[in-house]
Design an enzyme around this catalytic site. Structure first.
Site, PDB file in Angstrom:
ATOM      1  CG  ASN A 390       0.055  -2.973  -2.021  1.00 37.69           C
ATOM      2  OD1 ASN A 390      -0.523  -2.976  -3.101  1.00 37.69           O
ATOM      3  ND2 ASN A 390      -0.481  -3.491  -0.935  1.00 37.69           N
ATOM      4  CG  ASP A 391      -1.045   1.855  -1.102  1.00 34.26           C
ATOM      5  OD1 ASP A 391      -1.789   0.871  -1.254  1.00 34.26           O
ATOM      6  OD2 ASP A 391      -0.876   2.431  -0.009  1.00 34.26           O
ATOM      7  CB  VAL A 392       3.576   3.302  -5.895  1.00 33.35           C
ATOM      8  CG1 VAL A 392       3.733   4.222  -4.708  1.00 33.35           C
ATOM      9  CG2 VAL A 392       4.485   2.099  -5.779  1.00 33.35           C
ATOM     10  CB  THR A 393       1.893  -1.284  -8.412  1.00 31.78           C
ATOM     11  OG1 THR A 393       1.276  -2.036  -7.339  1.00 31.78           O
ATOM     12  CG2 THR A 393       3.366  -1.144  -8.135  1.00 31.78           C
ATOM     13  CB  ALA A 431      -3.813   4.042   0.660  1.00 32.36           C
TER      14      ALA A 431
END
Lengths: 463, 129
Positions: A390-393, A431
């Site tokens: 999720n966060d990494v995109t 995050a």
């Protein structure tokens, strides 16, 4: 130490260096591991031939028990549980360092460092520093293990004055070491051990689950420095060289992980990121609707695309979806699509975690690419299939200066023609930041367990 | 002439005394440091150089193999078993020896566990057929 012994230790130091060198490419990596085993064998045999080492029977039994336990754990462990296994192993190195130092304190003549009560100052300093690092590594790794295994809550545990207490304890340990080096008192020795145990726990409890890659690497580094510390006590270069190799390896991995999150090492160490804090970040209620799709739609669309990039994250590991995912990839390849995998540096719970899981599922390593290698290709890709990440995109990392993840390098899945998100629900990532990609026109959400979704898509592709 | 030879004699006597003192000093320095003071500097030299070696070797490890890297480093950090073996070595049983034996067991778990699990990981990495 005789010349022959020194030479043998040198050989095993060189073998250890070559063993790490072998890991520069998957094709030479297994030979690297073999060189490491060879180096360790030489080190052990050389030490056993030391005239002071006589109790072969007891040593043999201890070695056999340890070897059996280690081997049986390593053979059985599931690849998704690797991070906690590594954390557990680090704790053992730390504890072993404490025991070796304690042994040197009670019987210094076995190590040629004087006699009880009159150990030279230099040896005392090295001994106590080695002990302290070893003890911190031990309890720190146990907490990290507990968080990864789920025995201890993965949420950061934060309380008031936490950093002040840590600082006081740290200074206290230094004072104890100074006093110990003067008095050589046995109570002081155990006080150092105890205080280091406590600070090891306190250092790791405020750190959240997804920051564990940094922490596991850091503890890896500590276990190396503990070995180097004992190397000084024994005046043994092999331990110093190996300790330095392991220490710098762990430090570099921590650095890479921090860079992958655009956070400073200190920021990670101070902890408190994610978890509780995250709730307040999502204060503004989002009433936009994300488009929801089903497995049959996804199967149909992917069957008709030429290029597909799969982005796996920790959710894939949790759901054990790697085998189903590979099967899905195989079917798509058979249908004529080019299928590749994109790995973010901090995906998973330890460095390189995703690569191992994909390798376990028989995905060839040349189809698995790093962020830098593949990020430009998203704009020429028909489908980006995000599974458990999720966060990494999240494009907010590039555009929203107020975001907690601003500045973090991301995989540009937004540039792909169509994006699929496999997720259990609409919850935000670690995050605590909402991912606006969910509301884009070219995004389709596939809700459900990652493994189940993959299996459903496989059924859709087979029809 | 005889004056000069007398002076020379006293000079050589003084030189002898200084040499004696110097050698005394040197040996007392060696005693207090027990030869160990030399090792600290030597050891730090080795440590710093090894850190540089580690730096370059580890940066050349491909990111795909970072998990096996942790496995190998974990296994080789158990080289601490060298200290454990020396501690467990003496024939007479005392607390120090038992500590050593415990450390041997712990390190052995790590050596076997670390190398075996790394081998398992590495054997899974395959090229496209």
């Amino acid at each position: 130490m005789s010349t022959l012994t020194t030479a043998a230790y040198l050989v095993s130091s060189v073998l250890f260096i070559l063993s790490l060198r072998g890991l520069s490419h998957p094709s030479t990596a297994r030979r690297g591991n073999f060189l490491g085993i060879l180096g360790m064998t030489i080190a052990i045999v050389t030490t056993l031939s030391n005239p002071g080492v006589l109790s072969y029977k007891e040593i043999g039994i201890a070695f056999l028990i340890g070897g059996l336990i280690g081997t049986s754990i390593a053979v059985k462990i599931q690849m998704t549980a690797l991070p906690q296994l590594v954390a557990a192993f680090h704790s053992l190195v730390g504890l072993a360092a404490v025991f070796v130092a304690a042994s040197a304190y009670y019987n210094p003549s076995a190590f040629n460092i004087g006699t009880v009560g009159s150990i030279p100052m230099g040896s005392l300093i090295e001994m106590s520093i080695g002990t302290a690092i070893g003890a911190v590594t031990f309890t720190g790794s146990i907490i990290a293990f507990g968080k990864l295994q789920g025995f201890v809550s993965g949420n950061p545990l934060v309380f008031k004055g936490q950093h002040f207490i840590n600082l006081l304890l740290g200074l206290g340990i230094i004072a104890l070491i100074v006093k110990f080096c003067i008095d050589q008192n046995q109570e002081l020795f155990w006080l150092i051990v105890f205080a280091s145990f406590v600070i090891g726990v306190l250092l790791i409890v405020p750190i959240g689950g997804a920051d564990m890659p940094v922490i596991v690497s850091m503890l890896n580094s500590y276990s190396g420095w503990a070995a180097a510390g004992i190397g000084f006590t024994l005046s043994n270069n092999l331990l110093i060289i190996t300790g330095a190799l392991v220490g710098s390896s762990g430090a570099i991995l921590s650095y890479i992980m921090c860079k992958g999150m655009n956070r400073s090492f200190l920021n990670v160490l101070l902890g408190g990121f994610g978890g509780e804090q995250a709730a307040s970040a999502g204060g503004v209620k989002d009433d936009r609707q994300a488009k929801q799709g089903n497995a049959a739609d996804a199967a149909f669309m992917m069957k008709n695309s030429k290029t597909i990039i799969i982005v796996p994250g920790y959710g894939m590991a949790v759901a054990q979806a790697q085998h189903a995912l590979r099967e899905m990839g195989d079917l798509l390849k058979a249908a004529g699509a080019e299928v590749r995998y994109a790995i973010h540096p901090v995906a998973g719970r330890m460095p390189g975690h995703m690569n191992v899981l994909l390798a376990e599922a028989n995905v060839p390593y040349d189809e698995v690419l790093e962020l830098d290698e593949i990020n430009r290709d998203f704009s020429e890709t028909d489908v980006a299939f995000v599974i458990g990440a999720n966060d990494v995109t999240n494009p907010a990392a590039k555009t929203d200066k107020t975001s907690a993840i601003y500045g973090m390098p991301i995989l540009d899945v937004e540039n792909a023609g169509q994006v699929f998100f496999v997720k259990r629900g609409m919850a935000s990532g670690y995050a605590g930041v909402q991912n606006e990609l969910f509301f884009r026109d070219n995004t389709l959400m596939l809700f459900g367990d990652a493994k189940k979704v993959c299996e459903d898509i496989i059924k859709g592709l087979e029809n | 002439m005889s004056e000069i030879s007398n002076q020379l004699e006293s000079l050589s006597y003084k030189a002898q005394q200084i040499a004696n003192e110097a050698s005394h000093l040197a040996s007392s320095v060696a005693e207090t440091s027990g030869g160990h003071g030399d090792f600290i500097i030597f050891g730090i030299t080795v440590l710093v150089l090894a850190c540089f070696v580690g730096y370059y070797v580890v940066w050349s490890v491909t990111p795909a193999l970072h998990s096996p890297l942790m496995g190998v480093t974990n296994a080789i950090s158990s080289v601490i078993i060298v200290g454990a073996l020396l501690a467990a070595g003496p024939v007479d049983s005392n607390i120090s020896k038992y500590f050593g034996l415990v450390a041997v067991t712990l390190a052995a778990v790590n050596i076997f566990g670390g190398f075996v699990v790394t081998n398992r990981m590495l054997s899974m990495f395959k090229k496209k057929q």
